[in-house]
Design a protein around this motif. Structure first.
Motif, PDB file in Angstrom:
ATOM      1  N   GLY A 143       0.789  -1.219   0.000  1.00  0.00           N
ATOM      2  CA  GLY A 143       0.000   0.000   0.000  1.00  0.00           C
ATOM      3  C   GLY A 143       0.822   1.272   0.000  1.00  0.00           C
ATOM      4  O   GLY A 143       0.345   2.320   0.457  1.00  0.00           O
ATOM      5  N   LEU A 144       2.037   1.221  -0.523  1.00  0.00           N
ATOM      6  CA  LEU A 144       2.910   2.392  -0.507  1.00  0.00           C
ATOM      7  C   LEU A 144       2.570   3.327  -1.668  1.00  0.00           C
ATOM      8  O   LEU A 144       2.305   2.889  -2.785  1.00  0.00           O
ATOM      9  CB  LEU A 144       4.376   1.960  -0.616  1.00  0.00           C
ATOM     10  N   ARG A 145       2.601   4.632  -1.407  1.00  0.00           N
ATOM     11  CA  ARG A 145       2.305   5.606  -2.462  1.00  0.00           C
ATOM     12  C   ARG A 145       3.518   5.871  -3.349  1.00  0.00           C
ATOM     13  O   ARG A 145       3.384   6.062  -4.549  1.00  0.00           O
ATOM     14  CB  ARG A 145       1.841   6.936  -1.837  1.00  0.00           C
ATOM     15  N   ASP A 146       4.702   5.903  -2.758  1.00  0.00           N
ATOM     16  CA  ASP A 146       5.910   6.193  -3.536  1.00  0.00           C
ATOM     17  C   ASP A 146       7.103   5.533  -2.849  1.00  0.00           C
ATOM     18  O   ASP A 146       7.561   5.993  -1.800  1.00  0.00           O
ATOM     19  CB  ASP A 146       6.121   7.709  -3.641  1.00  0.00           C
ATOM     20  N   PRO A 147       7.631   4.446  -3.422  1.00  0.00           N
ATOM     21  CA  PRO A 147       8.713   3.721  -2.753  1.00  0.00           C
ATOM     22  C   PRO A 147      10.107   4.218  -3.113  1.00  0.00           C
ATOM     23  O   PRO A 147      11.096   3.627  -2.655  1.00  0.00           O
ATOM     24  CB  PRO A 147       8.512   2.293  -3.274  1.00  0.00           C
ATOM     25  N   ARG A 148      10.202   5.243  -3.922  1.00  0.00           N
ATOM     26  CA  ARG A 148      11.521   5.686  -4.374  1.00  0.00           C
ATOM     27  C   ARG A 148      12.383   6.122  -3.185  1.00  0.00           C
ATOM     28  O   ARG A 148      11.902   6.800  -2.270  1.00  0.00           O
ATOM     29  CB  ARG A 148      11.380   6.824  -5.378  1.00  0.00           C
ATOM     30  N   GLY A 149      13.639   5.685  -3.232  1.00  0.00           N
ATOM     31  CA  GLY A 149      14.563   5.959  -2.138  1.00  0.00           C
ATOM     32  C   GLY A 149      14.637   4.840  -1.120  1.00  0.00           C
ATOM     33  O   GLY A 149      15.532   4.827  -0.271  1.00  0.00           O
ATOM     34  N   MET A 150      13.704   3.880  -1.190  1.00  0.00           N
ATOM     35  CA  MET A 150      13.684   2.771  -0.242  1.00  0.00           C
ATOM     36  C   MET A 150      14.555   1.622  -0.752  1.00  0.00           C
ATOM     37  O   MET A 150      14.827   1.509  -1.943  1.00  0.00           O
ATOM     38  CB  MET A 150      12.243   2.279  -0.030  1.00  0.00           C
ATOM     39  N   TYR A 151      14.976   0.769   0.182  1.00  0.00           N
ATOM     40  CA  TYR A 151      15.756  -0.430  -0.135  1.00  0.00           C
ATOM     41  C   TYR A 151      14.891  -1.664   0.131  1.00  0.00           C
ATOM     42  O   TYR A 151      13.991  -1.644   0.974  1.00  0.00           O
ATOM     43  CB  TYR A 151      17.018  -0.506   0.729  1.00  0.00           C
ATOM     44  N   GLY A 152      15.195  -2.733  -0.590  1.00  0.00           N
ATOM     45  CA  GLY A 152      14.491  -3.984  -0.368  1.00  0.00           C
ATOM     46  C   GLY A 152      14.973  -5.039  -1.339  1.00  0.00           C
ATOM     47  O   GLY A 152      15.865  -4.798  -2.162  1.00  0.00           O
ATOM     48  N   SER A 153      14.369  -6.233  -1.244  1.00  0.00           N
ATOM     49  CA  SER A 153      14.713  -7.327  -2.147  1.00  0.00           C
ATOM     50  C   SER A 153      13.872  -7.291  -3.419  1.00  0.00           C
ATOM     51  O   SER A 153      14.350  -7.576  -4.514  1.00  0.00           O
ATOM     52  CB  SER A 153      14.516  -8.685  -1.449  1.00  0.00           C
ATOM     53  N   VAL A 154      12.584  -6.940  -3.262  1.00  0.00           N
ATOM     54  CA  VAL A 154      11.656  -6.934  -4.393  1.00  0.00           C
ATOM     55  C   VAL A 154      10.744  -5.725  -4.271  1.00  0.00           C
ATOM     56  O   VAL A 154      10.238  -5.415  -3.183  1.00  0.00           O
ATOM     57  CB  VAL A 154      10.797  -8.224  -4.428  1.00  0.00           C
ATOM     58  N   VAL A 155      10.524  -5.027  -5.384  1.00  0.00           N
ATOM     59  CA  VAL A 155       9.539  -3.956  -5.442  1.00  0.00           C
ATOM     60  C   VAL A 155       8.423  -4.419  -6.373  1.00  0.00           C
ATOM     61  O   VAL A 155       8.671  -5.070  -7.392  1.00  0.00           O
ATOM     62  CB  VAL A 155      10.147  -2.628  -5.947  1.00  0.00           C
ATOM     63  N   GLY A 156       7.185  -4.128  -6.006  1.00  0.00           N
ATOM     64  CA  GLY A 156       6.052  -4.578  -6.810  1.00  0.00           C
ATOM     65  C   GLY A 156       4.974  -3.514  -6.896  1.00  0.00           C
ATOM     66  O   GLY A 156       5.007  -2.482  -6.202  1.00  0.00           O
ATOM     67  N   LEU A 157       4.017  -3.763  -7.777  1.00  0.00           N
ATOM     68  CA  LEU A 157       2.871  -2.886  -7.959  1.00  0.00           C
ATOM     69  C   LEU A 157       1.617  -3.748  -7.977  1.00  0.00           C
ATOM     70  O   LEU A 157       1.492  -4.666  -8.791  1.00  0.00           O
ATOM     71  CB  LEU A 157       2.982  -2.106  -9.275  1.00  0.00           C
ATOM     72  N   ASP A 158       0.676  -3.476  -7.047  1.00  0.00           N
ATOM     73  CA  ASP A 158      -0.579  -4.218  -6.975  1.00  0.00           C
ATOM     74  C   ASP A 158      -1.606  -3.565  -7.900  1.00  0.00           C
ATOM     75  O   ASP A 158      -1.788  -2.338  -7.884  1.00  0.00           O
ATOM     76  CB  ASP A 158      -1.115  -4.242  -5.545  1.00  0.00           C
ATOM     77  N   LEU A 159      -2.289  -4.392  -8.687  1.00  0.00           N
ATOM     78  CA  LEU A 159      -3.253  -3.907  -9.672  1.00  0.00           C
ATOM     79  C   LEU A 159      -4.600  -4.588  -9.480  1.00  0.00           C
ATOM     80  O   LEU A 159      -4.670  -5.789  -9.208  1.00  0.00           O
ATOM     81  CB  LEU A 159      -2.754  -4.199 -11.100  1.00  0.00           C
ATOM     82  N   HIS A 160      -5.661  -3.805  -9.611  1.00  0.00           N
ATOM     83  CA  HIS A 160      -7.024  -4.353  -9.597  1.00  0.00           C
ATOM     84  C   HIS A 160      -7.583  -4.273 -11.008  1.00  0.00           C
ATOM     85  O   HIS A 160      -7.664  -3.194 -11.592  1.00  0.00           O
ATOM     86  CB  HIS A 160      -7.914  -3.567  -8.627  1.00  0.00           C
TER      87      HIS A 160
END
Length: 416
Positions: A143-160
């Protein structure tokens, strides 16, 4: 009469339902809600359970509604935003993902997610009518609005996604083509109704809107300001009318009248004492009537409504949306005007239920300001609302971040 929609500043909505066809023409002034300046509505013909069954009959009533609205507005429209009540729309949730390296999430990752989304849309086919980005996710955070600048293993986008059957969609396009109207957008009915029946806070915190039409009953769940689920069951107010006609051996017209004047979703202690006169079907003698207690009428109505709410409740439970849909049930649509129906819904869903009328538009006459016109009003709001999803916002910021050389510099920075 003006022919150019843009110059005249007009927007037009067309609600095609089983019991009625309604056209709203509205003018939008900056910073103001759309003001309805033209209204046309009449009883439907050629529609069954929300889908077109007879193109000639449907064309006749659509043209009549549109012409009446144009005459009132003093303008001729060339395009409309229209609802889709049939076609059995189905909700799907998908996630596109991208593995991350050691660097933080940047514009490049957002663009790659957008490319994956576009590729998925191309594969989805013509039956896909809504795509709603719900939010980004980074590992377990959603539910993130803007993940830019964050670190992680995987970034995703949830779509309906909302899919529908192809044939009803093509029939709708054919119908409006025969009426010389272009389609700006096709919107499933519960989404349109939710835009006018729910407040901004309800859509953000979570609410379930149930649009009770004549041929179908549809549901939309809103959360985080977005629609996250839609569904339709092929049961509506017309089925209640048919049950009454069959159970009391009377005509459909008399059954509808009895439902409207004396019907209720719940019984009361006085119902056995109130006696109703029921004209016998096929008997031309108006004095030949049956006399039945009001309780008999209500005991015909109540099981069908319970079945309708059970079908919706089961779908919400099956998709794990009972809690996400908030603590409120909002009923709208023409069939929601039955006495005590909100009380029955409260019992069935075990949470407060209310009946909503359309808001967010001005200029509606009293006759068109009730729940039966929530979808038409919502279509107007849909046509003017700004895209407010996290992917669109992020992509807009990326596009505004610089020209060709600025984008080239960003690419080098992100890749080297």
């Amino acid at each position: 009469m003006a022919r150019n929609k843009t110059r005249s500043g007009l927007i037009a909505a067309l609600d095609i339902g089983t019991s009625k066809v309604c056209c709203f023409i509205a003018r939008r002034e900056k910073g103001q809600p759309p003001k309805v300046v033209g209204i046309g509505h009449n009883m439907s013909k050629g529609l069954q359970s929300g889908s077109i069954a007879n193109l000639d009959a449907a064309q006749e009533v659509v043209l009549a509604a549109v012409n009446a609205a144009e005459k009132m507005a003093g303008h001729t429209i060339e395009s409309v935003i229209v609802n889709l009540s049939g076609g059995r729309p189905e909700s799907e949730t998908h996630t596109v993902e991208l593995p991350l390296g050691s660097r933080p999430i940047g514009n490049l990752e957002i663009r790659k997610l957008n490319d994956q989304k576009e590729a998925m849309l191309r594969q989805a086919g013509d039956e896909l009518i809504h795509t709603v980005p719900l939010g980004f996710r980074v590992d377990s955070a959603t539910g993130l609005r803007d993940p830019r600048g964050m670190y992680g293993s995987v970034v995703g986008l949830d779509l309906h996604f909302v899919r529908t059957q192809t044939a009803p969609l093509r029939n709708l396009e054919t119908l409006l083509g025969r009426c010389h109207l272009a389609i700006e957008e096709t919107v499933v009915t519960p989404l349109a109704s939710g835009l006018s029946a729910l407040t901004v806070d309800q859509r953000d915190l979570g609410a379930t809107v149930i649009d009770m039409g004549a041929g179908t009953t549809s549901v939309a769940v809103f959360h985080g300001g977005q629609v996250i689920y839609t569904a339709t069951v092929p049961v509506g107010g017309a089925h209640v009318t048919r049950d009454i006609a069959y159970g009391l051996n009377t005509s459909l017209n008399h059954a509808e009248r009895m439902k409207t004047l004396h019907g209720s979703a719940l019984t009361s202690p006085s119902d056995d004492q109130e006696i109703l006169a029921v004209p016998v079907i096929g008997d031309e003698d108006e004095n030949n009537v049956n006399h039945v207690p009001r309780s008999m009428l209500i005991n015909i109505i109540k099981p069908r409504l319970e079945e309708t709410f059970e079908l919706i409740r089961d779908q919400l439970d099956e998709h794990g949306l009972s809690q996400i849909g908030g603590r409120s049930i909002v009923l709208t649509g023409g069939a929601s005007q039955l006495n005590a129906i909100a009380d029955l819904a409260s019992q069935m869903f075990e949470r407060p239920a209310t009946i909503a009328t359309p808001h967010g538009v001005s200029g509606l006459a009293d006759a068109t300001a009730g729940p039966a016109f929530s979808a038409a009003a919502g279509l107007l709001l849909r046509s003017i609302e700004q895209q407010n999803d996290p992917l669109s916002e992020a992509m807009a910021q990326i596009r505004q971040s610089g020209g060709r050389w600025g984008r080239l510099g960003s690419w080098f920075k992100e890749n080297f």
